[in-house]
Design a protein around this motif. Structure first.
Motif, PDB file in Angstrom:
ATOM      1  N   VAL A  53       0.836  -1.198   0.000  1.00  0.00           N
ATOM      2  CA  VAL A  53       0.000   0.000   0.000  1.00  0.00           C
ATOM      3  C   VAL A  53       0.872   1.249   0.000  1.00  0.00           C
ATOM      4  N   THR A  54       0.460   2.251  -0.779  1.00  0.00           N
ATOM      5  CA  THR A  54       1.097   3.557  -0.742  1.00  0.00           C
ATOM      6  C   THR A  54       0.062   4.586  -0.312  1.00  0.00           C
ATOM      7  N   LEU A  55       0.374   5.322   0.752  1.00  0.00           N
ATOM      8  CA  LEU A  55      -0.479   6.405   1.244  1.00  0.00           C
ATOM      9  C   LEU A  55       0.308   7.701   1.083  1.00  0.00           C
ATOM     10  N   ASP A  56      -0.162   8.556   0.171  1.00  0.00           N
ATOM     11  CA  ASP A  56       0.613   9.728  -0.221  1.00  0.00           C
ATOM     12  C   ASP A  56       1.987   9.252  -0.689  1.00  0.00           C
ATOM     13  N   ARG A 179       4.066  18.186  -3.923  1.00  0.00           N
ATOM     14  CA  ARG A 179       4.328  16.946  -4.669  1.00  0.00           C
ATOM     15  C   ARG A 179       3.073  16.082  -4.748  1.00  0.00           C
ATOM     16  N   ILE A 180       2.334  15.989  -3.653  1.00  0.00           N
ATOM     17  CA  ILE A 180       1.117  15.178  -3.647  1.00  0.00           C
ATOM     18  C   ILE A 180       0.070  15.786  -4.571  1.00  0.00           C
ATOM     19  N   LEU A 181      -0.076  17.107  -4.523  1.00  0.00           N
ATOM     20  CA  LEU A 181      -1.030  17.773  -5.413  1.00  0.00           C
ATOM     21  C   LEU A 181      -0.634  17.610  -6.871  1.00  0.00           C
ATOM     22  N   GLN A 182       0.654  17.653  -7.158  1.00  0.00           N
ATOM     23  CA  GLN A 182       1.113  17.447  -8.525  1.00  0.00           C
ATOM     24  C   GLN A 182       0.802  16.032  -9.001  1.00  0.00           C
TER      25      GLN A 182
END
Length: 282
Positions: A53-56, A179-182
């Motif tokens: 799992v990847t969270l952010d 970075r997350i928004l991108q």
């Protein structure tokens, strides 16, 4: 959780019972959990195998018996390995409607004053027992199961607070948010345009980066190349169409962004282990 939209914006369950249950095995069109996010919260339990799992930007592997908690708005994905897993996506605001004493605790979660642990293992056996009872109620749906679901959710949150299974005063840097928004932006771009030819230049331009920097950024964030991710999304959509329509394999290939049938079949086999024809029959 497994809709076509990466930013899932749709009702979950009903207004009075806003809980949506999913049972996912290898034959499910959304077996691989692609990057997506939603305003609701989510609980996942692993029945067998493992799920990376990847969270952010953080990744971990959950094993059989483990429980995963996903907060609202978190960009998340999951790569299964011989995995059978179940999910409940829910609107946490339902717990604010009643019992003002209990609502004070829930508000700490919704206001992001605390972050519930994202991964529970055998070290938190009482959490696993509560979540297993919750999923059993949703799975079997016996008379009165709604009462059990509400009860087990309250029990779960009670265990979280009584055992301090949460983090406080979390802060993300401006760079982390950017970075997350991108990444969310490029995931949305792929979702809207997967059926058309997409170049690396177009992908990088969608987030204002050079192709070289974009490839490095995307690989750091997702552990995949942009082309690999794009092809996975196209195959994911093809699985849904193979399962739900009578369209021919050739038609589906073109509808999902492949202009070469043989390449579509090779790519499909790469990700699913079987040909599109066998998948459709199955």
């Amino acid at each position: 959780m497994h809709d076509l939209e990466r930013n899932e914006d749709r009702p979950r369950g009903t207004y009075e019972f806003p809980f949506e249950f999913h049972h996912i095995d290898a034959s499910h069109p959304r077996y691989v959990m692609s990057y997506h996010w939603h305003v609701e919260y989510e609980i996942i339990r692993i029945l067998q195998g493992s799920l990376t799992v990847t969270l952010d930007e953080k990744s971990f592997t959950a094993a059989a018996g483990d429980v995963i908690f996903v907060h609202s708005g978190i960009l998340h994905s999951g790569i299964p390995k011989d995995c059978l897993y179940q999910c409940i996506v829910f609107d946490i605001n339902v717990f604010l409607k009643f019992h003002s004493v209990c609502a004070e605790y829930i508000q700490k979660i919704t206001h992001q004053e605390i972050m519930v642990y994202h991964h529970f293992t055998k070290k938190q056996q009482e959490i696993l027992d509560s979540v297993n009872a919750l999923f059993t109620s949703m799975w079997e749906k016996k008379d009165g199961y709604e009462l059990s679901v509400f009860g087990q959710f309250y029990h779960f949150f009670g265990l979280v607070f009584s055992n301090h299974y949460y983090l406080e005063s979390l802060q993300k840097t401006r760079r982390d948010y950017k970075r997350i928004l991108q990444l969310k932006k490029v995931v949305e771009f792929i979702e809207k345009n997967y059926a058309s030819p997409i170049t690396l230049q177009e992908l990088s331009a969608s987030v204002g980066m050079s192709p070289k920097y974009f490839c490095r950024f995307f690989s750091e964030m997702t552990h995949q190349t942009p082309v690999d991710y794009l092809n996975r999304q196209r195959i994911e959509h093809a699985c849904c169409q193979l399962a739900a329509t009578d369209d021919s394999i050739t038609e589906i290939a073109f509808q999902c962004g492949f202009n070469d049938l043989s390449y579509f079949i090779r790519t499909f086999r790469k990700y699913k282990g079987i040909t599109p024809g066998k998948y459709k029959k199955h």
